[in-house]
Enzyme design. Sequence first.
Site, mmCIF file in Angstrom:
data_model
loop_
_atom_site.group_PDB
_atom_site.id
_atom_site.type_symbol
_atom_site.label_atom_id
_atom_site.label_comp_id
_atom_site.label_asym_id
_atom_site.label_seq_id
_atom_site.Cartn_x
_atom_site.Cartn_y
_atom_site.Cartn_z
ATOM 1 N N SER A 1 0.865 -1.451 -0.293
ATOM 2 C CA SER A 1 -0.173 0.339 0.390
ATOM 3 C C SER A 1 0.517 0.889 0.012
ATOM 4 O O SER A 1 1.991 1.349 0.659
ATOM 5 C CB SER A 1 -0.860 -0.384 1.504
ATOM 6 O OG SER A 1 -1.401 1.264 1.679
ATOM 7 N N TYR B 1 -1.793 -1.955 10.337
ATOM 8 C CA TYR B 1 -1.912 -1.311 8.833
ATOM 9 C C TYR B 1 -0.179 -0.935 8.354
ATOM 10 O O TYR B 1 0.102 -1.837 7.690
ATOM 11 C CB TYR B 1 -2.873 -0.860 8.401
ATOM 12 C CG TYR B 1 -3.387 -1.041 6.861
ATOM 13 C CD1 TYR B 1 -3.915 -2.010 6.560
ATOM 14 C CD2 TYR B 1 -2.498 -0.192 6.387
ATOM 15 C CE1 TYR B 1 -3.907 -2.613 5.142
ATOM 16 C CE2 TYR B 1 -3.226 -0.171 4.472
ATOM 17 C CZ TYR B 1 -4.131 -0.911 4.345
ATOM 18 O OH TYR B 1 -4.733 -1.219 2.662
HETATM 19 P P1 NAD Z 1 -11.391 -5.597 0.712
HETATM 20 O O1 NAD Z 1 -12.398 -6.108 1.221
HETATM 21 O O2 NAD Z 1 -12.354 -5.684 -0.790
HETATM 22 O O3 NAD Z 1 -10.933 -7.528 0.180
HETATM 23 C C1 NAD Z 1 -10.139 -8.040 1.286
HETATM 24 C C2 NAD Z 1 -10.458 -8.445 0.887
HETATM 25 O O4 NAD Z 1 -9.031 -10.034 1.349
HETATM 26 C C3 NAD Z 1 -11.538 -9.881 0.775
HETATM 27 O O5 NAD Z 1 -11.517 -11.062 -0.343
HETATM 28 C C4 NAD Z 1 -11.639 -10.410 2.262
HETATM 29 O O6 NAD Z 1 -12.611 -11.603 2.310
HETATM 30 C C5 NAD Z 1 -10.183 -11.560 2.189
HETATM 31 N N1 NAD Z 1 -9.970 -11.980 3.572
HETATM 32 C C6 NAD Z 1 -10.188 -10.950 4.897
HETATM 33 N N2 NAD Z 1 -10.046 -11.576 5.714
HETATM 34 C C7 NAD Z 1 -8.815 -12.980 5.197
HETATM 35 C C8 NAD Z 1 -9.052 -13.576 5.473
HETATM 36 N N3 NAD Z 1 -8.485 -14.173 6.981
HETATM 37 N N4 NAD Z 1 -8.448 -15.384 5.082
HETATM 38 C C9 NAD Z 1 -8.824 -14.599 3.482
HETATM 39 N N5 NAD Z 1 -9.369 -14.113 3.256
HETATM 40 C C10 NAD Z 1 -9.434 -12.585 3.927
HETATM 41 O O7 NAD Z 1 -10.304 -4.975 1.027
HETATM 42 P P2 NAD Z 1 -10.036 -4.373 -1.025
HETATM 43 O O8 NAD Z 1 -9.260 -3.056 -0.693
HETATM 44 O O9 NAD Z 1 -9.430 -4.935 -1.718
HETATM 45 O O10 NAD Z 1 -7.999 -4.476 -0.190
HETATM 46 C C11 NAD Z 1 -7.353 -5.776 -0.739
HETATM 47 C C12 NAD Z 1 -5.598 -5.401 -0.207
HETATM 48 O O11 NAD Z 1 -5.521 -4.244 -0.925
HETATM 49 C C13 NAD Z 1 -4.982 -5.282 1.076
HETATM 50 O O12 NAD Z 1 -4.155 -6.342 1.770
HETATM 51 C C14 NAD Z 1 -5.297 -4.337 1.326
HETATM 52 O O13 NAD Z 1 -4.346 -3.810 2.197
HETATM 53 C C15 NAD Z 1 -4.367 -3.700 -0.277
HETATM 54 N N6 NAD Z 1 -4.936 -1.525 -0.022
HETATM 55 C C16 NAD Z 1 -5.906 -1.841 -0.759
HETATM 56 C C17 NAD Z 1 -6.040 -0.245 -0.596
HETATM 57 C C18 NAD Z 1 -7.583 0.330 -1.163
HETATM 58 O O14 NAD Z 1 -7.371 1.913 -1.201
HETATM 59 N N7 NAD Z 1 -8.903 -0.476 -0.654
HETATM 60 C C19 NAD Z 1 -5.085 0.642 -0.353
HETATM 61 C C20 NAD Z 1 -3.963 -0.048 -0.529
HETATM 62 C C21 NAD Z 1 -3.855 -1.258 -0.333
#
Ligand code: NAD
Length: 256
Positions: A138, A151
């Site tokens: 991130s 985080y």
């Molecule tokens: P999201 O909540 O939509 O997706 C997270 C996914 O992880 C979901 O599919 C959920 O089911 C799964 N998950 C959660 N806990 C779990 C577990 N214990 N075991 C297996 N699967 C599990 O979130 P997102 O925004 O798509 O995030 C995905 C990644 O991207 C994360 O690592 C997040 O930190 C990173 N990220 C997101 C953003 C943003 O702005 N959305 C920015 C930077 C980084």
Amino acid sequence: MTSGKTVLVTGSTSGIGLGIARVFASENYNVVLNGRKSSDATDALCEELGQLGEGHIHFQACDMSKPDEIENMMADIDPIDVLINNAGMQHVSPVEDFPTEKWDLILALNLSSAFHTTRLALPHMKQQNWGRIINVSSVHGQVASSHKAAYVASKHGLIGFTKVCALETAETGITANALCPGWVRTPLVEEQIHLRAEKSGRSIEEESLALLSEKQPSKAFSTPKQLGETCLFLCSDAASQITGTSLTMDGGWTAV
Ligand code: NAD
């Protein structure tokens, strides 16, 4: 025809992971989707992605915060050519109030899960002298924001881990890189926007613009599809010398 390669995308039932999985399915990869539990919804996702290309789509239930479940999953699935460590979660709280069990869970899910999948995927990658490890870090792997201690710590850690993997595989056909998105409008961010709107009394759309305006100069979200296409590029021959880096996609957030 399938690409002959298998990609595992952890945490791929929604948001960025699902967007990445859709891109790889469209390019005829065999895709292993992952989430905590299988359900009618995960069956439907397999069917939907199966129609995008020629690859085999499989859902593997595994709680990625649990090392023993990760070991079982990695033993059950086909050898992985492209490993995308994406599963992650957020909790927002000042350090002195941060629940210790949330700290442990976030570190286990956002950071340690990548160590476990990588250590178990590397023997096959080394044996075939080709592999791609992509860690979804991130912008919070590069800079901090208040109230996101676990985080930010986990995402900085993931970048350090990526660099070690890149060094240890530097003389092979394996690369390891981190992706550093800024805001992407997924359920993880939607929850933060709703929390802010509850406190401020502003509408969801006003609050989402406020969120963007504070940090992301472009005032636009990146999309899961853009992240998927970046991952695909990292799997191409053009990217064979890109290793140990962090690809930042943050609309200018860290340029300030
Ligand atoms: P999201 O909540 O939509 O997706 C997270 C996914 O992880 C979901 O599919 C959920 O089911 C799964 N998950 C959660 N806990 C779990 C577990 N214990 N075991 C297996 N699967 C599990 O979130 P997102 O925004 O798509 O995030 C995905 C990644 O991207 C994360 O690592 C997040 O930190 C990173 N990220 C997101 C953003 C943003 O702005 N959305 C920015 C930077 C980084």
